[in-house]
Design a protein around this motif. Structure first.
Motif, PDB file in Angstrom:
ATOM      1  N   LYS A   1       7.475   6.684 -13.824  1.00 33.08           N
ATOM      2  CA  LYS A   1       7.275   6.259 -12.440  1.00 33.08           C
ATOM      3  C   LYS A   1       6.784   4.816 -12.357  1.00 33.08           C
ATOM      4  N   TYR A   2       6.179   4.321 -13.443  1.00 28.43           N
ATOM      5  CA  TYR A   2       5.640   2.959 -13.399  1.00 28.43           C
ATOM      6  C   TYR A   2       6.732   1.892 -13.415  1.00 28.43           C
ATOM      7  N   GLU A   3       7.955   2.274 -13.758  1.00 25.61           N
ATOM      8  CA  GLU A   3       9.062   1.337 -13.618  1.00 25.61           C
ATOM      9  C   GLU A   3       9.274   0.957 -12.152  1.00 25.61           C
ATOM     10  N   LEU A   4       8.900   1.878 -11.258  1.00 18.87           N
ATOM     11  CA  LEU A   4       9.112   1.640  -9.830  1.00 18.87           C
ATOM     12  C   LEU A   4       8.091   0.679  -9.240  1.00 18.87           C
TER      13      LEU A   4
ATOM     14  N   PRO B   1       5.241  12.519  -9.967  1.00 20.63           N
ATOM     15  CA  PRO B   1       5.039  12.984 -11.348  1.00 20.63           C
ATOM     16  C   PRO B   1       5.385  11.852 -12.325  1.00 20.63           C
ATOM     17  N   ASP B   2       5.076  12.060 -13.586  1.00 21.11           N
ATOM     18  CA  ASP B   2       5.277  10.996 -14.567  1.00 21.11           C
ATOM     19  C   ASP B   2       6.747  10.605 -14.714  1.00 21.11           C
ATOM     20  N   GLN B   3       7.650  11.580 -14.659  1.00 16.64           N
ATOM     21  CA  GLN B   3       9.081  11.316 -14.817  1.00 16.64           C
ATOM     22  C   GLN B   3       9.787  11.499 -13.473  1.00 16.64           C
ATOM     23  N   VAL B   4      10.441  10.438 -13.019  1.00 17.68           N
ATOM     24  CA  VAL B   4      11.141  10.461 -11.727  1.00 17.68           C
ATOM     25  C   VAL B   4      12.440   9.672 -11.855  1.00 17.68           C
ATOM     26  N   PRO B   5      13.359   9.818 -10.898  1.00 15.43           N
ATOM     27  CA  PRO B   5      14.540   8.957 -10.893  1.00 15.43           C
ATOM     28  C   PRO B   5      14.121   7.499 -10.689  1.00 15.43           C
ATOM     29  N   VAL B   6      14.595   6.610 -11.540  1.00 16.85           N
ATOM     30  CA  VAL B   6      14.221   5.195 -11.448  1.00 16.85           C
ATOM     31  C   VAL B   6      15.433   4.292 -11.265  1.00 16.85           C
ATOM     32  N   HIS B   7      16.615   4.863 -11.229  1.00 14.91           N
ATOM     33  CA  HIS B   7      17.821   4.057 -11.033  1.00 14.91           C
ATOM     34  C   HIS B   7      18.755   4.808 -10.097  1.00 14.91           C
ATOM     35  N   PHE B   8      19.375   4.070  -9.192  1.00 14.12           N
ATOM     36  CA  PHE B   8      20.276   4.681  -8.209  1.00 14.12           C
ATOM     37  C   PHE B   8      21.624   3.982  -8.271  1.00 14.12           C
ATOM     38  N   ASN B   9      22.698   4.750  -8.130  1.00 13.19           N
ATOM     39  CA  ASN B   9      24.037   4.165  -8.196  1.00 13.19           C
ATOM     40  C   ASN B   9      24.432   3.547  -6.855  1.00 13.19           C
ATOM     41  N   ALA B  10      25.673   3.099  -6.758  1.00 13.61           N
ATOM     42  CA  ALA B  10      26.126   2.412  -5.544  1.00 13.61           C
ATOM     43  C   ALA B  10      26.093   3.323  -4.323  1.00 13.61           C
ATOM     44  N   ALA B  11      26.128   4.623  -4.534  1.00 13.24           N
ATOM     45  CA  ALA B  11      26.052   5.573  -3.420  1.00 13.24           C
ATOM     46  C   ALA B  11      24.610   5.973  -3.115  1.00 13.24           C
ATOM     47  N   SER B  12      23.651   5.245  -3.697  1.00 16.88           N
ATOM     48  CA  SER B  12      22.211   5.489  -3.543  1.00 16.88           C
ATOM     49  C   SER B  12      21.791   6.865  -4.056  1.00 16.88           C
ATOM     50  N   GLU B  13      22.548   7.381  -5.049  1.00 15.69           N
ATOM     51  CA  GLU B  13      22.203   8.647  -5.676  1.00 15.69           C
ATOM     52  C   GLU B  13      21.503   8.369  -7.005  1.00 15.69           C
ATOM     53  N   PRO B  14      20.449   9.122  -7.332  1.00 12.52           N
ATOM     54  CA  PRO B  14      19.741   8.886  -8.590  1.00 12.52           C
ATOM     55  C   PRO B  14      20.626   9.187  -9.789  1.00 12.52           C
ATOM     56  N   ASP B  15      20.552   8.331 -10.818  1.00 16.96           N
ATOM     57  CA  ASP B  15      21.371   8.581 -12.006  1.00 16.96           C
ATOM     58  C   ASP B  15      20.627   8.320 -13.314  1.00 16.96           C
ATOM     59  N   ARG B  16      19.311   8.082 -13.234  1.00 14.07           N
ATOM     60  CA  ARG B  16      18.546   7.932 -14.485  1.00 14.07           C
ATOM     61  C   ARG B  16      17.091   8.300 -14.242  1.00 14.07           C
ATOM     62  N   LEU B  17      16.497   9.054 -15.189  1.00 11.69           N
ATOM     63  CA  LEU B  17      15.081   9.372 -15.144  1.00 11.69           C
ATOM     64  C   LEU B  17      14.297   8.379 -15.991  1.00 11.69           C
TER      65      LEU B  17
ATOM     66  N   ILE C   1       0.837  -1.214   0.000  1.00 12.05           N
ATOM     67  CA  ILE C   1       0.000   0.000   0.000  1.00 12.05           C
ATOM     68  C   ILE C   1       0.865   1.254   0.000  1.00 12.05           C
ATOM     69  N   VAL C   2       1.901   1.265   0.843  1.00 12.98           N
ATOM     70  CA  VAL C   2       2.793   2.437   0.914  1.00 12.98           C
ATOM     71  C   VAL C   2       3.488   2.663  -0.430  1.00 12.98           C
ATOM     72  N   ALA C   3       4.015   1.589  -1.026  1.00 12.86           N
ATOM     73  CA  ALA C   3       4.690   1.726  -2.321  1.00 12.86           C
ATOM     74  C   ALA C   3       3.721   2.234  -3.383  1.00 12.86           C
ATOM     75  N   SER C   4       2.511   1.681  -3.417  1.00 14.78           N
ATOM     76  CA  SER C   4       1.516   2.101  -4.416  1.00 14.78           C
ATOM     77  C   SER C   4       1.135   3.565  -4.224  1.00 14.78           C
ATOM     78  N   ALA C   5       0.968   3.990  -2.958  1.00 14.03           N
ATOM     79  CA  ALA C   5       0.588   5.374  -2.684  1.00 14.03           C
ATOM     80  C   ALA C   5       1.693   6.338  -3.105  1.00 14.03           C
ATOM     81  N   LEU C   6       2.941   6.003  -2.783  1.00 21.09           N
ATOM     82  CA  LEU C   6       4.054   6.882  -3.158  1.00 21.09           C
ATOM     83  C   LEU C   6       4.176   7.005  -4.674  1.00 21.09           C
ATOM     84  N   ILE C   7       4.033   5.883  -5.376  1.00 17.83           N
ATOM     85  CA  ILE C   7       4.128   5.915  -6.838  1.00 17.83           C
ATOM     86  C   ILE C   7       2.977   6.741  -7.421  1.00 17.83           C
ATOM     87  N   HIS C   8       1.778   6.614  -6.837  1.00 21.35           N
ATOM     88  CA  HIS C   8       0.626   7.383  -7.321  1.00 21.35           C
ATOM     89  C   HIS C   8       0.868   8.888  -7.181  1.00 21.35           C
ATOM     90  N   LEU C   9       1.559   9.310  -6.129  1.00 28.09           N
ATOM     91  CA  LEU C   9       1.792  10.733  -5.875  1.00 28.09           C
ATOM     92  C   LEU C   9       2.905  11.320  -6.739  1.00 28.09           C
TER      93      LEU C   9
END
Length: 216
Positions: free
Chosen positions: A46-49, A27-43, A17-25
């Motif tokens: 949101k449905y990829e998440l 925008p259409d384009q969000v960071p969907v990949h994070f590097n080894a330092a947990s920093e976003p590196d690809r847009l 439920i929490v994951a679904s709610a966050l994804i629903h909130l």
């Protein structure tokens, strides 16, 4: 024990439920990949998440392992299932909130080759596991464990054989997808292949169970 299993399933539902709610909130384009330092590196979309929902659902397999754990260790496994769901909730909150509150700052180029290597190595491991499954004895640590595969020695044997085929097919599919697809599509495609392999194994074990029932 029943309370621990109930707590696991309640936490699993909360995670989804929490994951679904966050994804629903988002925008259409969000960071969907994070590097080894947990920093976003690809847009991306949101449905990829939505793949994040698969993590808490894996708790079902931890519960199955608990129900078939060696005598005296069942409670430890049951607590492990609860801990797994708590970890899944923390993971979801950490990464999905980072995606939700992305400030639009420029992202570095992603290391997409890492996705290819992960697909190839993960696929190879699935092939190895698939070859080992038909020889697996009943154990809480390895094998296709479902309520139906555990029904009898024969359903176990046949389910492991079928699960082995599914594992090998999934592994080869992961390797092929990792090498053939554009790098940006590798991760979602591999996750779909893994999901298809899990579903095939679970449904197959139920079919085997029904076939064995019909013979009696």
């Amino acid at each position: 024990m029943k309370r621990l299993y109930a707590a696991t399933y309640v936490l699993m539902a909360c995670d989804v439920i929490v994951a679904s709610a966050l994804i629903h909130l988002m925008p259409d384009q969000v960071p969907v990949h994070f590097n080894a330092a947990s920093e976003p590196d690809r847009l991306g979309s949101k449905y990829e998440l939505l793949a994040a929902i698969l993590l808490p659902l894996c708790g079902v397999f931890v519960v199955m392992g608990s129900k078939n754990a060696p005598i005296g260790k069942e409670r430890r496994w049951a607590w492990g299932a609860v801990a797994f769901e708590v970890f899944a909730l923390g993971w979801i909150l950490f990464f999905l909130t980072k995606a939700l509150f992305y400030d639009g700052a420029p992202l570095p180029e992603p290391d997409l080759d890492a996705s290819r290597w992960a697909a190839v190595i993960g696929g190879a491991l699935c092939v190895v596991a698939g070859n080992l499954m038909p020889k697996a004895n009943r154990s809480p640590l390895f094998g296709l464990r479902t309520p139906w595969s555990e029904a009898s020695p024969e359903t176990w044997r046949r389910s492991q054989r079928l699960g082995g085929y599914a594992g090998v097919a999934t592994g080869f599919a992961m390797v092929a997808l990792g090498l053939a697809l554009p790098a940006s599509l590798v991760t979602p495609a591999v996750l779909l292949a893994l999901l298809a392999g899990f579903v095939a194994g679970i449904v197959g074990s139920y079919v085997v169970y029904r076939q064995e029932l019909a013979k009696r």
